[in-house]
Design an enzyme around this catalytic site. Structure first.
Site, PDB file in Angstrom:
ATOM      1  N   LYS A   1       1.176  -1.135  -0.168  1.00  0.00           N
ATOM      2  CA  LYS A   1      -0.269   0.004   0.160  1.00  0.00           C
ATOM      3  C   LYS A   1       1.195   1.504   0.512  1.00  0.00           C
ATOM      4  O   LYS A   1      -0.002   2.097  -0.680  1.00  0.00           O
ATOM      5  CB  LYS A   1      -0.964  -0.144   1.149  1.00  0.00           C
ATOM      6  CG  LYS A   1      -2.557  -0.606   0.778  1.00  0.00           C
ATOM      7  CD  LYS A   1      -3.062  -0.866   1.621  1.00  0.00           C
ATOM      8  CE  LYS A   1      -4.044  -2.120   2.243  1.00  0.00           C
ATOM      9  NZ  LYS A   1      -5.156  -1.473   3.801  1.00  0.00           N
TER      10      LYS A   1
ATOM     11  N   ASP B   1      -9.809   2.448   2.444  1.00  0.00           N
ATOM     12  CA  ASP B   1      -9.784   2.633   3.129  1.00  0.00           C
ATOM     13  C   ASP B   1     -10.815   3.459   3.844  1.00  0.00           C
ATOM     14  O   ASP B   1     -11.411   2.973   5.132  1.00  0.00           O
ATOM     15  CB  ASP B   1      -9.033   1.808   4.004  1.00  0.00           C
ATOM     16  CG  ASP B   1      -8.502   0.515   3.995  1.00  0.00           C
ATOM     17  OD1 ASP B   1      -9.267  -0.191   2.789  1.00  0.00           O
ATOM     18  OD2 ASP B   1      -7.178   0.640   3.774  1.00  0.00           O
TER      19      ASP B   1
END
Ligand code: NAP
Length: 302
Positions: free
Chosen positions: A84, A120
């Site tokens: 990420k 997210d």
């Protein structure tokens, strides 16, 4: 995923044709991910000629894999551990969320290049609202300051929350607060150590307590980031990002104190839903995605 659930998940797989649009998940390891069955169930439900595939990519192969996305004709990817953060410099453009969080979990392959985004944060907010909690202007206590915490704190800051970040390594909590302030967040962000005195002080006034540490995750299910001798604040909603097991020890501590507790599956579903919408331009069938996840994880939705 167990062999039984792999067999019973066969119905989630779409038919792959020559015309099928492909998206996927890069990570290492990824064999336990529920994202492929979740997205494929959604494509199948809407009759979309799309397919979501696992793409196991070792850390040292990330740049090569990303440079091949366009050449291979992929429409986008999700990224999970450990990619990420490393994705950011490989993108042509970043959304404000990805830039402020410092991590991307979704890539959109567009005509102008690769756009990195982080779903997210929005996934967390949607999950809170679905659980009946309005995060706007709330007082929150966030345990942990890693990648997931960065998305959670960013999300809470965007809705004007006052957030206390506590972490085992206090300097990391301080860096997160500083980074978000530098990114222009006007929210009140405090940083402190993950110790009983700070939890007691900040917990007493919190309306929301979020666990972003992996403490309590399978197989170490008897662990909790909350001390045994400190009552969990009964007025706060406990949101644990962990979704395996279904009920963590922290969630039991909260419930025993009279607080409501919610696991992290809603965030997983909703971060996937936002990625689905960005790729396909269609509203995600969230209920179908929930069902696929619970089927794979072997549990019913509450
Ligand atoms: P990460 O970047 O490695 O961060 C882990 C954080 O937990 C750090 O703040 C770390 O503190 C802390 N921590 C680790 N072990 C600890 C311990 N024994 N005691 C106290 N603190 C500890 O990991 P991440 O990517 O943020 O993921 C964290 C969790 O969130 C995982 O369980 C992951 O599965 C979950 N997650 C869920 C979703 C969802 O959709 N539900 C999405 C993303 C992540 P230090 O800084 O001191 O090391």
């Amino acid at each position: 995923m167990s062999r039984d659930s792999q067999r019973s998940a066969a119905w989630l797989c779409p038919t792959i044709l020559g015309s099928t649009q492909v998206v996927g998940l890069i990570g290492w390891p990824i064999e336990h991910s529920v994202s492929p069955p979740m997205h494929n169930a959604a494509f199948r439900h809407l009759g979309l000629d799309w397919c979501y595939v696992p793409l196991p990519v070792r850390p040292e192969g990330l740049a090569e894999a990303i440079s091949g996305l366009r050449a291979l004709g992929l429409c986008g990817i999700n990224a999970t551990v450990p990619h990420k953060l490393a994705l950011l410099p490989l993108m042509d453009e970043l959304t404000p969320a990805a830039r402020a969080i410092g991590a991307a979990n979704t890539v959109i392959v567009g005509p102008d290049g690769l756009l990195g985004h982080n779903t997210d944060a929005e996934g967390f907010l949607r999950a809170l609202r679905e659980a009946g909690f309005g995060p706007e202007g709330c007082r929150a206590l966030v345990l942990g300051a890693g990648g997931a915490a960065r998305a959670v704190v960013y999300a809470l800051a965007t809705v004007g929350a006052r957030v206390a970040i506590v972490n085992r390594t206090q300097a990391r909590a301080e860096r997160l607060a500083r980074d978000l302030r530098q990114a222009g967040s006007g929210a009140t962000l405090l940083a402190g150590p993950l110790d009983a005195a700070t939890l007691a002080r900040e917990g007493e006034r919190a309306q929301l307590i979020v666990n972003t540490t992996p403490v309590g995750m399978w197989p170490q299910v008897e662990r909790s980031p909350w001390p045994d001798n400190l009552p969990f604040p009964s007025q706060a909603l406990c949101y644990d990002l962990i979704y395996n097991p279904r009920e963590t020890r922290l969630m039991r501590q909260a419930q025993q104190a009279g607080a409501r507790a919610v696991d992290g599956l809603g965030m997983l579903v909703h971060q996937g839903a936002e990625a689905f919408e960005l790729w396909t331009g269609q509203p995600a069938p969230v209920q179908i995605m929930w069902q696929a996840c619970t089927a794979v994880l072997g549990r019913e939705r509450e």
